[in-house]
Design an enzyme around this catalytic site. Structure first.
Site, PDB file in Angstrom:
ATOM      1  N   TYR A 198      -5.349  -2.172   1.907  1.00  0.00           N
ATOM      2  CA  TYR A 198      -6.753  -2.603   1.894  1.00  0.00           C
ATOM      3  C   TYR A 198      -7.574  -1.653   2.750  1.00  0.00           C
ATOM      4  O   TYR A 198      -7.065  -0.972   3.637  1.00  0.00           O
ATOM      5  CB  TYR A 198      -6.911  -4.037   2.394  1.00  0.00           C
ATOM      6  CG  TYR A 198      -6.574  -4.241   3.855  1.00  0.00           C
ATOM      7  CD1 TYR A 198      -7.547  -4.147   4.852  1.00  0.00           C
ATOM      8  CD2 TYR A 198      -5.269  -4.536   4.241  1.00  0.00           C
ATOM      9  CE1 TYR A 198      -7.238  -4.343   6.185  1.00  0.00           C
ATOM     10  CE2 TYR A 198      -4.945  -4.738   5.578  1.00  0.00           C
ATOM     11  CZ  TYR A 198      -5.924  -4.638   6.546  1.00  0.00           C
ATOM     12  OH  TYR A 198      -5.613  -4.814   7.876  1.00  0.00           O
ATOM     13  N   CYS A 199      -8.866  -1.579   2.435  1.00  0.00           N
ATOM     14  CA  CYS A 199      -9.808  -0.811   3.253  1.00  0.00           C
ATOM     15  C   CYS A 199     -11.176  -1.466   3.150  1.00  0.00           C
ATOM     16  O   CYS A 199     -11.401  -2.352   2.328  1.00  0.00           O
ATOM     17  CB  CYS A 199      -9.854   0.650   2.820  1.00  0.00           C
ATOM     18  SG  CYS A 199     -10.706   0.937   1.266  1.00  0.00           S
ATOM     19  N   THR A 200     -12.088  -1.014   3.970  1.00  0.00           N
ATOM     20  CA  THR A 200     -13.431  -1.599   3.999  1.00  0.00           C
ATOM     21  C   THR A 200     -14.168  -1.336   2.699  1.00  0.00           C
ATOM     22  O   THR A 200     -14.909  -2.182   2.194  1.00  0.00           O
ATOM     23  CB  THR A 200     -14.234  -1.032   5.174  1.00  0.00           C
ATOM     24  OG1 THR A 200     -13.460  -1.172   6.369  1.00  0.00           O
ATOM     25  CG2 THR A 200     -15.551  -1.771   5.344  1.00  0.00           C
ATOM     26  N   GLY A 201     -13.954  -0.150   2.117  1.00  0.00           N
ATOM     27  CA  GLY A 201     -14.729   0.246   0.951  1.00  0.00           C
ATOM     28  C   GLY A 201     -14.340  -0.439  -0.341  1.00  0.00           C
ATOM     29  O   GLY A 201     -15.118  -0.479  -1.285  1.00  0.00           O
ATOM     30  N   GLY A 202     -13.128  -0.966  -0.445  1.00  0.00           N
ATOM     31  CA  GLY A 202     -12.716  -1.609  -1.679  1.00  0.00           C
ATOM     32  C   GLY A 202     -11.346  -1.128  -2.121  1.00  0.00           C
ATOM     33  O   GLY A 202     -10.730  -0.300  -1.456  1.00  0.00           O
TER      34      GLY A 202
END
Length: 202
Positions: A198-202
């Site tokens: 997972y990451c902040t951007g999607g």
């Protein structure tokens, strides 16, 4: 590369938005898309940064609400992009010192040419419910001392320190382009396991 001259006039009252998104898709002619994007953003009075490549588009743009809405409609009408997930923040055109539209090799810098690793080679995108199920499996495995699922926080180390899912591996990366080296170094730990990322951007 194209720069806009000066800042656009404010065309609407109220808080000004900043629009952020990236979209992986096949772009046959990135140079032509860069020209289209430059013209569209100038015509709407948007400022910010747009990166285009054969693998898609990545942008952070500021402007008034009407301009941002018109930009979203324009992208939605282009069959190359499909459904785009836009993220919105507060700011506006004045947050950027002009417009930069750039043709690049990658839309998110990983350091691996698309010819070697295509966005189409990626894993499955999970629904929130499916991802939660995976996160719970990781938590249960930690308590039991085993498990075949590993959870990786793909954000940079600064973001991971602020907060992350319990049990997630947090590579000490400063930028996303550091991630491939970390994966190679930890290949033996990841091979043959279910990997959730997972990451902040999607």
């Amino acid at each position: 590369v194209g720069w806009g001259g000066g800042g656009p006039a404010r065309r609407g009252a109220g808080p000004m938005p900043v629009l952020l998104f990236y979209q992986y898709c096949d772009v046959a002619d990135p140079a032509a898309l860069a020209v289209q994007q430059r013209h569209l953003c100038h015509s709407l009075g948007l400022t910010g940064r747009v990166r285009v490549a054969s693998e898609g588009i990545n942008a952070t743009l500021g402007g008034d609400r009407a301009a941002c809405a018109a930009y979203e409609r324009e992208l939605a009408s282009d069959p190359r992009f499909g459904p785009v997930e836009f993220k919105r923040g507060e700011g506006g055109a004045g947050d950027f010192d002009g417009l930069l539209v750039k043709e690049s090799t990658e839309i998110v810098t990983l350091g691996i040419p698309p010819a070697e690793l295509s966005f189409r080679d990626g894993g499955a995108r999970l629904s929130p419910a499916q991802f939660r199920e995976g996160v719970m499996a990781v938590a249960a495995a930690r308590e039991g001392g085993g498990g075949d699922t590993v959870l990786i926080d793909c954000r940079n180390a600064y973001e991971s320190r602020i907060g992350r899912f319990d049990g997630a591996l947090a590579p000490p990366t400063r930028q996303f382009s550091d991630f491939p080296a970390w994966c190679r170094e930890h290949r033996s730990e990841l091979q043959g396991r279910n990997v959730l990322m997972y990451c902040t951007g999607g």
